[in-house]
Design an enzyme around this catalytic site. Structure first.
Site, PDB file in Angstrom:
ATOM      1  N   GLY A 148       0.819  -1.194   0.000  1.00 41.58           N
ATOM      2  CA  GLY A 148       0.000   0.000   0.000  1.00 41.58           C
ATOM      3  C   GLY A 148       0.857   1.249   0.000  1.00 41.58           C
ATOM      4  O   GLY A 148       2.078   1.197   0.198  1.00 41.58           O
ATOM      5  N   CYS A 149       0.218   2.400  -0.198  1.00 40.36           N
ATOM      6  CA  CYS A 149       0.956   3.659  -0.302  1.00 40.36           C
ATOM      7  C   CYS A 149       1.521   4.110   1.043  1.00 40.36           C
ATOM      8  O   CYS A 149       2.717   4.381   1.164  1.00 40.36           O
ATOM      9  CB  CYS A 149       0.068   4.741  -0.921  1.00 40.36           C
ATOM     10  N   TYR A 150       0.674   4.195   2.058  1.00 35.34           N
ATOM     11  CA  TYR A 150       1.180   4.547   3.389  1.00 35.34           C
ATOM     12  C   TYR A 150       2.246   3.556   3.876  1.00 35.34           C
ATOM     13  O   TYR A 150       3.294   3.967   4.407  1.00 35.34           O
ATOM     14  CB  TYR A 150       0.043   4.592   4.403  1.00 35.34           C
TER      15      TYR A 150
END
EC number: 1.2.1.38
Length: 343
Positions: A148-150
């Site tokens: 994921g991005c985070y």
């Protein structure tokens, strides 16, 4: 030339895959699926791609996708788990940009995603696709779970400290901000211009789906239990993630700048900035880079790490292509050397 398929081509990550793959010299996108846009030209949905693709969206078909060397899934959670197994069994490599194969504990996954996992055996087979950590395993993987991005921005900022054993892993804080595109392309009141513009708010404070993914990645590099407080925020910009991380040093003699520079010396897409730098999200806009700066304020026992990425590139589609390159034994940075857009 490798044949590539994309399942779920109408969201932001699917569109970003198309944009980046259009300039990749060793691949050809031969299939792109969307039930809602079946029969429409890709260039009609995304005019920016005119002249690069003459493809039409099709309904997902295992027989069609099985002709590909590698297939990307840019779909909501719960979709890939039902379609990936048959492709894997037919020898196709898969990179899933969704969350279906990221968390190894499927009971924990069900808690955060609100459904039972239907293909736990394939979760066990999947390799977590953070190249800077799992490059060797990705090389031989048939199924890669794209981070994921985070989790990407946060893990890259904290892992060097945990690997070196110089921080207290039980008391970590990640204060992260994301642009509105992180919420996806679907209609959502909170993502409307009048709702998100000129405002700034936290969300998921009591618990966010990316928390167990981040903790799993951090736990993999330390023998001590990891405790993490993770608070995401929505900021009024389209792209970008800025993660500010805080930890307590248990060894204050280490040169933090040198530690980070040495850790990422061979990683093309991680830029450890000079001491005193303040990385900006705009410096990574449209590019597959993570830029990091590390501080020890007032020479005390606290370390602050600043990490910025484009949530749609290094936080999603760019990293997926980085994984594809590794899986297909291509240069890791092939098709991904574009610089950030300024302004």
């Amino acid at each position: 030339m490798y044949k590539i398929g994309i399942v779920g081509g109408t969201g932001y990550t699917g569109a970003e895959l198309l944009r980046l793959l259009a300039n990749h010299p060793q691949v050809e996108v031969v299939a792109i699926t969307s039930r809602s846009e079946e029969g429409k030209l890709v260039s009609d949905i995304y005019p920016s791609l005119r002249g690069h693709y003459n493809l039409r969206f099709t309904t997902p078909s295992v027989d069609e996708l099985a002709q590909c060397d590698l297939v990307f899934f840019a779909t909501p959670h719960g979709v890939a788990m039902d379609q990936v197994p048959e492709l894997i069994d037919r020898g196709v490599k898969v990179v899933d940009l969704g969350a279906d194969f990221r968390i190894k504990d499927t009971v924990e996954w069900a808690k955060w995603y609100g459904m039972d996992h239907r293909t736990p055996d394939y979760v066990a087979k999947a390799v977590y696709g953070l190249p800077e950590i799992n490059r060797d395993a990705i090389k031989t993987a048939q199924l890669v779970a794209n981070p994921g991005c985070y989790p990407t921005a946060t893990q890259l900022g904290l892992i060097p400290l945990l690997e070196a054993g110089i921080i207290d892993p039980a008391h970590l804080i990640a204060d992260a901000k994301s642009g509105v595109s992180g919420a996806g392309r679907g209609a959502n009141v909170g993502s409307l211009l009048c709702e998100a513009s000129e405002s700034f708010r936290a969300y998921g404070v009591a618990g966010h789906r990316h928390l167990p993914e981040i903790k799993q990645g951090l736990q993999a590099v330390t023998d001590s239990p990891v405790g993490l407080t993770f608070v995401p925020h929505l900021v009024p910009m389209i792209r970008g993630i800025h993660s500010t991380m805080y930890a307590t040093l248990i060894d204050t003699t280490v040169d933090l700048q040198s530690l980070f520079e040495a850790r990422y010396k061979g990683d093309f897409f991680v830029d450890v900035m000079p001491a005193g730098s303040l990385p900006e999200t705009r410096s990574t806009k449209g590019a597959n880079f993570c830029r990091i700066a590390v501080y020890r304020p007032q020479g005390g026992d606290k370390v602050v790490v600043l990490s910025v990425i484009d949530n749609l590139v290094k936080g999603a589609s760019g990293q997926a292509i980085q994984n594809m390159n590794i899986m297909l034994d291509l240069p890791e940075n092939m098709g991904l050397t574009a610089l950030g857009m300024m302004p």
